[in-house]
Write an enzyme that holds these catalytic residues in place. Sequence first.
Site, short mmCIF file in Angstrom:
data_model
loop_
_atom_site.label_atom_id
_atom_site.label_comp_id
_atom_site.label_asym_id
_atom_site.label_seq_id
_atom_site.Cartn_x
_atom_site.Cartn_y
_atom_site.Cartn_z
N ARG A 128 -8.03 2.89 0.00
CA ARG A 128 -6.57 2.82 0.07
C ARG A 128 -6.02 4.14 0.59
NH1 ARG A 128 -4.55 -0.33 -5.02
NH2 ARG A 128 -5.81 1.17 -6.09
N GLN A 133 -4.84 1.64 6.14
CA GLN A 133 -3.76 0.74 5.74
C GLN A 133 -3.68 -0.53 6.60
OE1 GLN A 133 -0.25 3.10 5.36
NE2 GLN A 133 0.22 2.23 3.37
N ASP A 136 -6.11 -3.24 5.44
CA ASP A 136 -6.15 -3.53 4.00
C ASP A 136 -5.73 -4.98 3.71
OD1 ASP A 136 -5.87 -3.61 1.28
OD2 ASP A 136 -4.60 -1.83 1.12
N SER A 139 -4.07 -5.88 0.20
CA SER A 139 -2.63 -5.64 0.12
C SER A 139 -1.85 -6.74 0.84
CB SER A 139 -2.26 -4.28 0.72
OG SER A 139 -2.70 -3.25 -0.12
N TYR A 235 -6.52 2.91 -8.49
CA TYR A 235 -6.58 1.66 -9.24
C TYR A 235 -6.41 1.94 -10.73
CZ TYR A 235 -8.40 -0.91 -5.23
OH TYR A 235 -8.54 -1.52 -4.01
#
Length: 392
Positions: A128, A133, A136, A139, A235
């Site tokens: 992350r 990004q 990902d 997400s 996390y």
Amino acid sequence: MIVGVPKESFPGERRVALVPAVIPNLVKSGLEVVVEAGAGVEAGYPDAEYTAKGAKILPERAEVFRAADLVVQVLCHGSNDKTGEADLPLLRSGQVLIGFLRPLGTLKTIQEIVARGVTSFSVELMPRSTRAQSMDALSSMGTICGYKAVVIAADTLPRIFPMLTTAAGTIAPGRVLVIGAGVAGLQAIATARRLGAVASAYDLRPAAKEQVQSLGGRFVELPLEAKDAEDAGGYAKAQDESFYRRQRELLARVVAESDVVVTAAVVPGKKSPVLVTREMVAGMAPGSVMAAERGGNCESTRPGEKVVEHGVTIIGWFNLASTVPYHASQMYARNISAFLLHLVKEGRLQLNFEDDIVRETLLTHAGEVVNARVREFFSLPALETQSKGGVR
Ligand code: NAD
């Protein structure tokens, strides 16, 4: 190199791993794309659109696997416990597999992929970081799930969300509580607010407070402090049972005052903590809705079902992203194509272990489970290369 897109086979799965719009970029960088006939139809992408963008349609699933150097899927064996196994004999040694593989699920499925000699990348393990990004997928799918959970709840609730002042009187706004303000939870807050509800949220990570507030949500403060709330990857860390017990006690009142509760609290690799008990559901007003987005946080949830307890509707649908297949596939395809372009340079797969994106997502390679996090999770001894700082 040839990228193959088989049709998703999990029952009811409507997404597709690549959409036509991402194909020209892949072709431009020297990749060929083959797609199983009808792979995108349920997501709203007919075969002709793939052909128009430069992909080739193959009529048989086995042909796609045969032709492909890299197979891209949404639910691969591991995350598809219904039909995923049928793909195993189609995979061949040296082939690359990319998709959701449930790396912290069961070791057996990972070992079955190892046994096929496949180099697999698990999108769940994407770091992350800002650099990763665009790749990902967790997400992306979380965003869709959070949105859809609220839309389903709004549709089920016998009330409306916005406050209205009308000639027929004033209607109070709906009160939506989100437990777990990660990507899915934050999108749930944003969606509830767009529909006019008053949204509040709780998360054990202190950093979530500002994010909730920036979306116009109220952050529920509980006199409760989590031990090491998050790990280095951002996390949430699992807490002990006494923490969860206290959390339930403190949340009971907030839950009772809500018309809708969306539960989206997750600890990677662990069973989701039970944060809403049967008694807490009983404390909600009749007609309230509990949308247990990923299923695990509410004791009354029955996965895949909608049940009514004490007049409260508890929705336990899973795989919500598949119910919005057009945009879920579009987002997933952008993540996967960005990842493909990152991995394949000058027509060759570049396994640069210095690169955290490669190192952290690579699950199986050269007849081994190579991922350090996964090896640790399943208590497998560290590999020689790992102790030397190789694949970690
Ligand atoms: P997730 O899916 O792992 O978990 C969902 C949420 O549940 C998390 O916010 C977690 O803190 C929360 N949770 C766990 N146990 C809980 C409990 N007992 N009570 C209440 N909440 C609990 O989370 P996620 O969607 O991956 O997001 C976590 C964070 O990482 C967010 O701040 C997100 O914005 C950030 N993130 C950053 C990037 C990036 O920088 N590229 C990508 C994804 C997520």
